[in-house]
Design a protein around this motif. Structure first.
Motif, short mmCIF file in Angstrom:
data_model
loop_
_atom_site.label_atom_id
_atom_site.label_comp_id
_atom_site.label_asym_id
_atom_site.label_seq_id
_atom_site.Cartn_x
_atom_site.Cartn_y
_atom_site.Cartn_z
N ASP A 1 0.84 -1.21 0.00
CA ASP A 1 0.00 0.00 0.00
C ASP A 1 0.87 1.26 0.00
O ASP A 1 0.56 2.24 -0.68
CB ASP A 1 -0.92 0.03 1.23
N ALA A 2 1.95 1.20 0.76
CA ALA A 2 2.83 2.37 0.92
C ALA A 2 3.42 2.83 -0.42
O ALA A 2 3.51 4.03 -0.68
CB ALA A 2 3.94 2.07 1.91
N ILE A 3 3.79 1.87 -1.25
CA ILE A 3 4.44 2.25 -2.52
C ILE A 3 3.47 2.88 -3.52
O ILE A 3 3.90 3.47 -4.51
CB ILE A 3 5.20 1.05 -3.18
N LYS A 4 2.17 2.80 -3.22
CA LYS A 4 1.18 3.42 -4.11
C LYS A 4 0.82 4.85 -3.68
O LYS A 4 0.10 5.55 -4.38
CB LYS A 4 -0.11 2.58 -4.11
N ILE A 5 1.30 5.24 -2.50
CA ILE A 5 0.91 6.56 -1.96
C ILE A 5 1.79 7.65 -2.56
O ILE A 5 3.02 7.52 -2.60
CB ILE A 5 1.04 6.58 -0.41
N SER A 6 1.15 8.71 -3.03
CA SER A 6 1.91 9.84 -3.60
C SER A 6 2.68 10.55 -2.49
O SER A 6 2.42 10.34 -1.29
CB SER A 6 0.95 10.84 -4.24
N ASN A 7 3.61 11.39 -2.88
CA ASN A 7 4.40 12.14 -1.90
C ASN A 7 3.50 12.98 -1.01
O ASN A 7 3.60 12.93 0.23
CB ASN A 7 5.41 13.02 -2.64
N ASP A 8 2.59 13.74 -1.62
CA ASP A 8 1.67 14.59 -0.85
C ASP A 8 0.77 13.74 0.05
O ASP A 8 0.53 14.10 1.20
CB ASP A 8 0.78 15.44 -1.77
N GLY A 9 0.32 12.62 -0.49
CA GLY A 9 -0.54 11.72 0.27
C GLY A 9 0.17 11.14 1.49
O GLY A 9 -0.42 10.99 2.56
N PHE A 10 1.45 10.86 1.31
CA PHE A 10 2.26 10.30 2.41
C PHE A 10 2.42 11.32 3.54
O PHE A 10 2.25 11.00 4.72
CB PHE A 10 3.62 9.87 1.86
N VAL A 11 2.72 12.55 3.16
CA VAL A 11 2.89 13.62 4.15
C VAL A 11 1.57 13.85 4.91
O VAL A 11 1.57 14.00 6.14
CB VAL A 11 3.39 14.92 3.47
#
Length: 206
Positions: free
Chosen positions: A179-189
């Motif tokens: 799941d983590a590798i699908k999250i965008s940079n902004d989404g992760f923050v």
């Protein structure tokens, strides 16, 4: 915004054999991201908690043989260290990312904190979202889902923090690698920011 989210090759660092080889890969690939996360979230946590928060990127300096299975950046109100006080962490294992509020075995005032948590167990049950998880040992990936816990089970964990010398308590989220590798940079923050919002009340108890 500079890249702070983790990609598949970041998780694969933990497949590398040998202490020096894995440490070199961590320094090259992971630590620059942890530094960026540290810079961003030390400012955010300082304003949200009202305490000046300093970042500490894990150095794994005590290791002489076994390579680390996880790595992280921690945030605490001490520029010299974080293990002796309640702190926040962002990091990863080969299998997942974690965002924690943590009181680990070296923390001072652990007994007092355990008492405050025990007294506020019903409130803790309410304020922590169901998809959050608990851990009683930061060196293992095992978790206890918040959703299934009764107030009495929370109290038992908090009592353990008061009586067992090596006891620890961590609360937060885990995101599986896939799941983590699908999250965008902004989404992760945003994901981390939201997690900290829910964990700051625990920090305030301390």
């Amino acid at each position: 915004m500079e890249h702070m989210n983790f990609v598949a090759s970041d998780f694969n660092v933990f497949k590398i054999d040998g202490l020096d080889q894995r440490m070199d890969a961590l320094k090259d690939r992971i630590q620059p991201k942890l530094q960026r996360l540290g810079k961003h979230f030390s400012q955010e946590l300082s304003s949200k908690t009202g305490d000046e928060m300093f970042m500490h990127v894990a150095k794994h300096a005590r290791r002489t043989i076994n390579p680390p299975n996880d790595t992280w950046v921690a945030f605490a109100r001490n520029s010299r260290g974080y293990k002796m006080m309640p702190h926040f962490q962002i990091g990863l294992w080969e299998t997942h990312i974690f965002v924690w509020f943590a009181v680990i075995y070296e923390a001072q005032g652990k007994t007092d904190f355990g008492k405050v948590l025990e007294q506020n167990a019903e409130k803790v049950k309410e304020i922590i979202p169901n998809h959050f998880v608990w851990s009683i040992d930061h060196t293992k990936p095992d978790i206890i889902p918040h959703e299934g816990l009764s107030v009495q089970e929370l109290k038992t964990m908090f009592q353990r923090l008061q009586t067992v010398k090596k006891a620890e308590i961590l609360c937060g989220i885990q995101v599986p690698r896939e799941d983590a590798i699908k999250i965008s940079n902004d989404g992760f923050v945003t994901l981390i920011s939201n997690a900290f919002d829910h964990l700051i009340p625990l920090y305030k108890f301390s």
